[in-house]
Design an enzyme around this catalytic site. Structure first.
Site, PDB file in Angstrom:
ATOM      1  CG  HIS A  51      -6.797  -4.874   0.744  1.00 47.21           C
ATOM      2  ND1 HIS A  51      -5.587  -3.919   0.733  1.00 47.21           N
ATOM      3  CD2 HIS A  51      -7.422  -3.880   1.415  1.00 47.21           C
ATOM      4  CE1 HIS A  51      -5.594  -3.086   1.313  1.00 47.21           C
ATOM      5  NE2 HIS A  51      -6.848  -2.895   1.844  1.00 47.21           N
ATOM      6  CG  ASP A  93      -1.641  -1.150   1.573  1.00 48.43           C
ATOM      7  OD1 ASP A  93      -0.991  -2.387   1.266  1.00 48.43           O
ATOM      8  OD2 ASP A  93      -2.873  -1.142   1.719  1.00 48.43           O
ATOM      9  CD  GLU A 144      -6.259   0.150   1.096  1.00 46.10           C
ATOM     10  OE1 GLU A 144      -7.481   0.024   0.566  1.00 46.10           O
ATOM     11  OE2 GLU A 144      -5.729   0.084   2.134  1.00 46.10           O
ATOM     12  CG  ASN A 145      -4.000   3.091   2.022  1.00 52.80           C
ATOM     13  OD1 ASN A 145      -3.485   2.179   2.067  1.00 52.80           O
ATOM     14  ND2 ASN A 145      -5.162   3.608   2.376  1.00 52.80           N
ATOM     15  CG  ASN A 190     -10.010  -1.224   3.212  1.00 53.06           C
ATOM     16  OD1 ASN A 190      -9.004  -1.393   2.928  1.00 53.06           O
ATOM     17  ND2 ASN A 190     -10.197  -0.096   4.513  1.00 53.06           N
ATOM     18  CG  HIS A 191      -8.911   3.209   2.225  1.00 55.44           C
ATOM     19  ND1 HIS A 191      -9.855   4.063   2.796  1.00 55.44           N
ATOM     20  CD2 HIS A 191      -8.364   2.605   3.175  1.00 55.44           C
ATOM     21  CE1 HIS A 191      -9.625   3.953   4.083  1.00 55.44           C
ATOM     22  NE2 HIS A 191      -8.640   3.238   4.358  1.00 55.44           N
ATOM     23  CG  HIS A 201      -0.687   0.042   5.835  1.00 54.93           C
ATOM     24  ND1 HIS A 201      -1.157   1.402   5.955  1.00 54.93           N
ATOM     25  CD2 HIS A 201      -1.714  -0.547   4.940  1.00 54.93           C
ATOM     26  CE1 HIS A 201      -1.960   1.675   4.935  1.00 54.93           C
ATOM     27  NE2 HIS A 201      -2.275   0.564   4.266  1.00 54.93           N
ATOM     28  CG  HIS A 234      -6.147  -3.866   5.195  1.00 48.08           C
ATOM     29  ND1 HIS A 234      -7.047  -2.625   4.992  1.00 48.08           N
ATOM     30  CD2 HIS A 234      -6.485  -4.412   6.556  1.00 48.08           C
ATOM     31  CE1 HIS A 234      -7.405  -2.503   5.912  1.00 48.08           C
ATOM     32  NE2 HIS A 234      -7.515  -3.250   6.821  1.00 48.08           N
TER      33      HIS A 234
HETATM   34 FE   LIG Z   1      -4.177   0.231   2.934  1.00 47.24          FE
HETATM   35 FE   LIG Z   2      -6.865  -1.424   3.321  1.00 45.09          FE
END
Ligand SMILES: [Fe+2]
Ligand SMILES: [Fe+2]
Length: 269
Positions: free
Chosen positions: A153, A8, A39-40, A67-68, A180, A178
């Protein structure tokens, strides 16, 4: 096939590390396929189309989400045009975008990349096990594709390991995202699938999972909603995993942790 997977990318610090380090890293490990979880990328929340374009320019071949995925609304039409950016495959039918892609790899080869989300301590999507099983069966290793990568994820290590052992021998690499934080369990499973529970983030580790540490910690001290968290701005550590596979079988020969820059101890190919 030489596969590089990076976890990520968090905020500007993570984006700068991709732009600054990925071109040379890609060359150094002679990567044939580079997958980056984005995603981030946008201030910790989501991915904007121009950021995806910058990842491609720096050497990414496929960008995965999580999820983001929907935090930046501009991504929705973009996902329909840009097949190389994928969101988790187990969103319900009718969700925009795609959960997998087959890309061409130099040497007349093909690779399948799948993004899937876990259900433990996360929004309950459709069954990730059956979704991944169907895709891997449709793209057999050594026949339809020379390699396959599954970005899991998910929050729970148990669910990630359960997915990995379920598909040992059917995918080249199953790698978690996810949480991190890079885990030290990268290895080749008995059936020949490379695995790491979490690739770690490409972000500033002087933080709480990439976000500025004081406001993030305050949320735990005071059980009340705080201000929206912002990414930490120090130098990012680029984190991920490198895998060398056998094109005939699609299985992994070796796997190495990749960490460079920022606060974490370096690890390389
Ligand atoms: Fe993430
Ligand atoms: Fe995530």
């Amino acid at each position: 096939m030489n596969i590089l997977f990076l976890g990520d990318v968090v905020g500007r610090s993570g984006r700068d590390a991709i732009a600054g380090r990925l071109p040379a890293l890609r060359q150094r490990v002679a990567a044939d396929l580079v997958v980056v979880n984005g995603e981030n990328a946008s201030h910790g929340y989501g991915l904007a189309p121009d950021m995806a374009r910058a990842f491609f320019a720096a050497g990414a071949d496929v960008v995965t989400l999580g999820n983001h995925a929907w935090d930046r609304k501009e991504i929705i039409p973009f996902l329909e045009q840009e097949r190389r950016v994928i969101r988790p495959v187990n969103f319900p039918p009718g969700t925009p975008g795609h959960g997998f892609v087959v890309v061409d790899v130099p040497g007349n080869r093909k690779a399948l990349v799948v993004n899937v989300m876990g259900r433990l301590f996360m929004d309950a999507l459709d069954d990730p096990f059956r979704a991944v099983q169907a895709l891997l069966q449709q793209h057999p290793l050594g026949r339809a594709v020379q390699a396959s990568v599954v970005d899991v994820h998910a929050e729970a290590t148990s669910e990630k390991q359960a997915l990995a052992t379920s598909f040992d021998g059917l995918a080249s690499l199953v790698v978690g995202t996810h949480t991190h934080v890079p885990t030290a369990d990268h290895r080749v499973l008995p059936g020949g699938t490379a695995y790491q529970t979490d690739a770690g983030m490409c972000g500033d580790y002087d933080s709480v999972i990439g976000m500025q540490k004081a406001p993030a910690a305050l949320r735990f001290w005071r059980k009340m909603p705080g201000e929206k968290l912002a990414p930490a701005e120090g130098e990012a550590t680029l984190c991920g995993v490198f895998v060398e596979t056998d094109d005939a079988t699609g299985l992994a020969r070796r796997v190495r942790a990749i960490r460079e820059g920022g606060r974490l101890e370096a690890a390389g190919e």
